[in-house]
Structure formats: C-alpha cells, structure tokens
Design an enzyme around this catalytic site. Structure first.
Site, PDB file in Angstrom:
ATOM      1  N   THR A  68       0.857  -1.189   0.000  1.00  0.00           N
ATOM      2  CA  THR A  68       0.000   0.000   0.000  1.00  0.00           C
ATOM      3  C   THR A  68       0.890   1.236   0.000  1.00  0.00           C
ATOM      4  OG1 THR A  68       0.009   0.040   2.406  1.00  0.00           O
ATOM      5  CG2 THR A  68      -1.774  -1.166   1.359  1.00  0.00           C
ATOM      6  N   LYS A  82     -14.368  16.243  12.189  1.00  0.00           N
ATOM      7  CA  LYS A  82     -15.390  15.930  13.190  1.00  0.00           C
ATOM      8  C   LYS A  82     -15.724  17.196  13.959  1.00  0.00           C
ATOM      9  CE  LYS A  82     -14.373  11.109  13.129  1.00  0.00           C
ATOM     10  NZ  LYS A  82     -13.417  10.068  13.426  1.00  0.00           N
ATOM     11  N   TRP A 124     -19.945  14.813  11.122  1.00  0.00           N
ATOM     12  CA  TRP A 124     -18.838  14.685  10.188  1.00  0.00           C
ATOM     13  C   TRP A 124     -18.988  15.642   9.012  1.00  0.00           C
ATOM     14  CZ3 TRP A 124     -17.762   8.701   9.440  1.00  0.00           C
ATOM     15  CH2 TRP A 124     -17.363   8.161  10.682  1.00  0.00           C
TER      16      TRP A 124
END
Ligand code: AMP
Length: 542
Positions: free
Chosen positions: A185, A439, A444
């Site tokens: 990744t 947040k 959100w």
C-alpha cells in the site's frame, strides 16, 4: 453430496495459455523504454514467459520466493509477471515513485531475491544498492546493446539472461490459493503494508473486471493500461485483457498528454484506464491541439475522485464513456464501477453527471456496507455517511508478515478506511478517508465534498481541506488552495459566498490559506498527513 465437476485450479498462467491458444497473434504493442515501438503477440509472450520461469529456477528461485520488478508497462514487464508467477514464485511490483528509503524498506520486508528493473531506474537502484542486501541479482530489462555500465550485483541484460533458457519447460504446478503477487500500500501513515494476492483471487478479480458493466472487455478491444502495473495490481488489466483476447497496448515510460495521445492514435486504442491526473493532462493536450481520439470509446478513471468536468468533457466532446471506479490495493483493486442501472436510466444531463460523480456499484464478489464507529449498519439513503466495509474472495484478510494483526470485523468485513454513502440503488460515493473527515461538534464534514466544491471557483488549481483544532466544535475545516499561475486568490468571505449554495452552512471553512504547491503521495493523492503537520497549530485569524 459434492458436485461432479472437474478440479481445474484458477491459476494465472492458464489465462496466458488461453490467450496463446485462442488469440495467438493478437497484438501486444509497447513503447519501449529504449525508445522505439515494439510489437509482439500472446503466443510469443507465453513462450518467453515460460523461459523467464525456467531461467528463474536456474537462478535458484523456488516456490513462494519473491521476485521484484521496478518497471513501466511494457511487454518485458508482462512476460516477467507471468514468468515469475508461472515459476510458482511471487511477483512483487515496486512503485518507483516512492522515496528511496521506502523502496528499500519494502524490498527488504518482502525479501525479494531478484530485482528486474528498467533502464530508467538503474541510477536510482545503484544509489541505494547497499540498502538491498537480500537481492542476489539485478536483471536489467533491456538487451546487450543498451546495457549500461553498472556496479549492481550480478547485473545482466534481460535478453541475454533469457537466452540461457530454451523454453522446454512446463509451468510449476501450485494450488490456486498459493501466493502469486505482492503489492505494498502507498502508506500515507506508518509503514507500507504488503497485500498478497493469490492465483485464485487474481483470476476471479480479472473475470469480474471483464464484465459488461465493469470494463466490458472483448477480443475486439485494444486495451491501453496507462495505470502502471506497479500501482494496485495494475487494475487487473495484465490479466483481464489476455483473458478475453483483447490486444494490449503498453505505453512505457512516457505518460504525458502528448505521448498518451500519440499511442492512442497510432494503435487505435479502444479502452484505457488511469488516475484523473492522466486524463486531465490528455484533455489539456486535446484542447490545446484540437486533436481527437476517435478510436476510444470508454475509459476507466479511479484512484481518486473523478471531477465531473472531466467526465463531461470526455463524454460530450469526445464521445468517450467514463467509467468512474473506486478501489484499493487491498481489493485487488476494483471495488465499485459506474454503470447505468435501469433504475437510473431516465436521468439526463447534469443529473446523470451528478450520479456519475459517485464511484459506482460493487460487482458480484464485493459485499459492501457502511457502519458507524460502533459497527452498526447505516441506511442506504444517499446522505448518511459511515465507514465503508467490504468482503469478498479478492479482498485482503491479513497483511504480509503482520499475520497477528486482525484487519477484519467480527463479520469478516475489511474496513477500507474510506467514508462513504450508499444510495437506494446501491451507488456508493466516497465522502472522505476516515482519517481526513472533519469531526465538528460530533458531526462529520466531508473534506472531499468541500474540496470538489472549492475547485469550482475560477482560477483555483487545487484545493485541500484539513481540520483545525477548535475549542467549541473540536475540529473546524481549513481550506488550502493552490491558484493557477497569475490568478489572484479569493479571500475567505468570497470563497464562503461561493460555497454557500453548495454545502451546508456549518460546513463552510473557517479559514483559507494559499500555497504554491500541495504535497502529494507517490500515487498522486494529496498528502493530508503532511498538511495536517504543517497546519497543526493553525488557528483562524478572527
Ligand atoms: P491505493 O491502494 O493506492 O489504490 O489507494 C486506495 C484509496 O484511493 C482508496 O481507499 C480511496 O481513498 C482512494 N480512491 C480510489 N479510487 C477513488 C475514487 N474513484 N474516488 C475517490 N477516492 C478513491
């Protein structure tokens, strides 16, 4: 009672066998790293891949050993890929755009014993060779005539190395769950993680990708993977194209707009796939020169969100259907693709474009859900967003050499780290990375939605949104802009006015800063960790 069907393991090299039998003379065309175009076909590629496997075994490579490649998309990389897996070994595609320390870390973590590399990367590898103690031999993907002077251990030009095998060889028989490939990744936080594909997962995933509502590939296609084989398993194209007998057009090292256009025109490419930046560069080239791309009929765009302006231009001006796709290394990589279901076929114009900005629907083999932080499933209403989780046969369940780490929830779903909505028709839309979401007062705010809206402001080249600490709301959005050359930036009030009818009022950024450049990861994504670090003490002026 068991079924009475044959036991025919899903092995990667069966794909190449099929292509060589059914489509032996289909083109595999590459822009070579040395310069000229090179033409071959599936029958020849198979013969040479068998030699790669045989030759690797002569070098002592055995089942399960890792063999790395640091290479552009060319016929040699393709042969190496199949040859490595066909020897029962594990191809390890390394992303050359990573920092040298990361490359060394990944090579050592994977324990790759041989590195096959393009000429382009010889200086890079030479400078770090002492950090690669596990590599026994460096195979330079070129011929003797182009072989550079090099101090790399046991360095040899690929063509000479290959000529030492006679091809009288059969693929090494492995079971279908054996490892075939490993891809790390991109690792914006912490160490990169190794995702290990099996023969079975690769074959299943490639079959899914060929479907009509996925890439829709067939033998009449001429497929150009601009997405490099080292990025997220090359989006399956090195497997899905030969699987259906589509020609492969490999663009090599030159991925700018003019070069990509030259290959499309020259080789009459019908389908291609890459990140939005590539399609943006091609678009700029087409607009500047008035050139066309008449042979192309569809293009897959993913890796980051595809802006509607790109979709509109390709579809309306150039007659190329855009397949917006979302995925990640851990998913082999495709997770969703955009296709028009009958339920939405009545949409036209801007309404359809708005839907196409979503990342699409999961194909068979990708189960999907969104949950809150406590793992409770959230409704598919197109507005509620939550953690996106997936399950399926080509989705990772563990990372390499981190086997003790559980990455699935109690129901076997993998948390993608993305935040998304799902609508009533099953279309998924990414609203953020879970680490990037802002947040604010327990609710959100999607940084991606804000960024997409902000780039609509005239003269804005790029936008990023990160959180600022706030005593009252915990976090509030900070908008970071890069302007196009010579364009004056808007002030905060102008930007807030512009955004006012595009996002909820409480989402509007509390401050705005302008940079010359926004830092990016090796795969072209905005490096939010760096931005957060840069602005960790930032507070709005007022
Ligand atoms: P990688 O494993 O490097 O391909 O990165 C995967 C990540 O890229 C995903 O988890 C998403 O955050 C992002 N990504 C991929 N495709 C898209 C897309 N079409 N829209 C938005 N984000 C995307």
């Amino acid at each position: 009672m068991l079924g009475l069907m044959q036991d025919w393991p899903l092995l990667m090299h069966t794909v190449l066998d099929h292509a060589a039998i059914q489509h032996p003379h289909r083109d595999v065309v590459s822009r070579s790293v040395e310069g000229p175009f090179h033409r071959t076909d599936y029958a020849t590629i198979r013969g040479r891949a068998l030699k790669v496997a045989q030759r690797l075994m002569k070098d002592g490579i055995r089942q399960g050993d890792r063999v790395a490649t640091l290479a552009w998309n060319t016929w040699r990389h393709l042969e190496a890929w199949y040859g490595i897996a066909g020897a029962g070994a594990v191809y390890h595609t390394v992303n050359p755009r990573l920092f040298p320390e990361q490359i060394a870390w990944i090579m050592n973590h994977a324990g790759s014993r041989i590195l096959m590399l393009d000429l382009t990367f010889v200086p890079l590898v030479q400078a770090m060779a002492d950090k690669l103690p596990l590599v026994e031999r460096f195979v330079i993907l070129t011929d003797a005539a182009h072989m550079p002077q090099t101090s790399l251990r046991n360095a040899v030009p690929y063509e000479e190395w290959l000529a030492e095998a006679d091809g009288d060889f059969a693929w090494v028989r492995v079971e279908e769950n054996a490892a075939a490939g490993i891809c790390y990744t991109s690792g914006t936080t912490g160490d990169p993680k190794g995702v290990v594909y099996s023969h079975r997962s690769n074959v299943i995933h490639a079959m899914i990708c060929t479907q009509v509502d996925a890439f829709g590939l067939g033998a009449a296609d001429r497929v150009m993977p601009v997405v490099p084989m080292f990025h997220a398993n090359g989006w399956s194209l090195a497997l899905s194209a030969p699987m259906v007998g589509a020609a492969l057009v490999m663009p090599g090292a030159k991925l700018d707009g003019a070069s990509v256009h030259e290959v499309i025109e020259r080789e009459r490419v019908t389908f291609s796939a890459a990140v939005p930046t590539v399609w943006m560069m091609l678009l700029q080239h087409l607009e500047a020169t008035g050139a066309r791309i008449g042979s192309m009929n569809r293009v897959a765009i993913g890796g980051s969100a595809c802006p509607p302006a790109i979709t509109r231009a390709y579809q309306e001006k150039y007659g190329v259907r855009v397949i917006h796709a979302w995925g990640m290394t851990e998913l082999s990589p495709v997770g969703t693709l955009f296709a028009v279901k009958p339920e939405v076929a009545h949409l036209t114009g801007d309404d359809m474009l708005r839907l196409q900005a979503k990342q699409g629907t999961p194909p068979y083999t990708v189960e999907m859900k969104i949950t809150d932080d406590d793992g409770r499933e959230l409704p598919w209403d197109g507005t509620t967003f939550g953690r996106l989780k997936v399950k399926g046969p080509a989705i990772t369940r563990r990372y390499f050499r981190r086997e003790e780490e559980e990455v699935l929830d109690e129901n076997g779903f993998f948390d993608t780290g993305d935040v998304a909505t799902m609508d009533e028709n099953g279309y998924m839309e990414i609203t953020d990375r879970s680490k990037d979401v802002i947040k604010s007062g327990g609710e959100w705010i999607s940084s991606i939605t804000l960024e997409n809206a902000a780039v609509g402001y005239p003269g804005v080249a790029e936008a990023a949104v990160v959180s600022m600490k706030d005593a009252k709301w915990d976090e509030r959005p900070l908008l970071i802009l890069v302007m196009k050359p010579g364009v004056l930036s808007p002030n905060l009030t102008q930007m807030r006015d512009f955004l006012a009818d595009k996002v909820a009022k409480w989402w509007l950024p509390d401050d705005l800063v302008v940079l010359d450049e926004i830092p990016h990861t090796a795969t072209g994504k905005i490096l939010k960790t760096r931005l957060r670090e840069m602005f960790k003490d930032h507070r709005p002026a007022a």
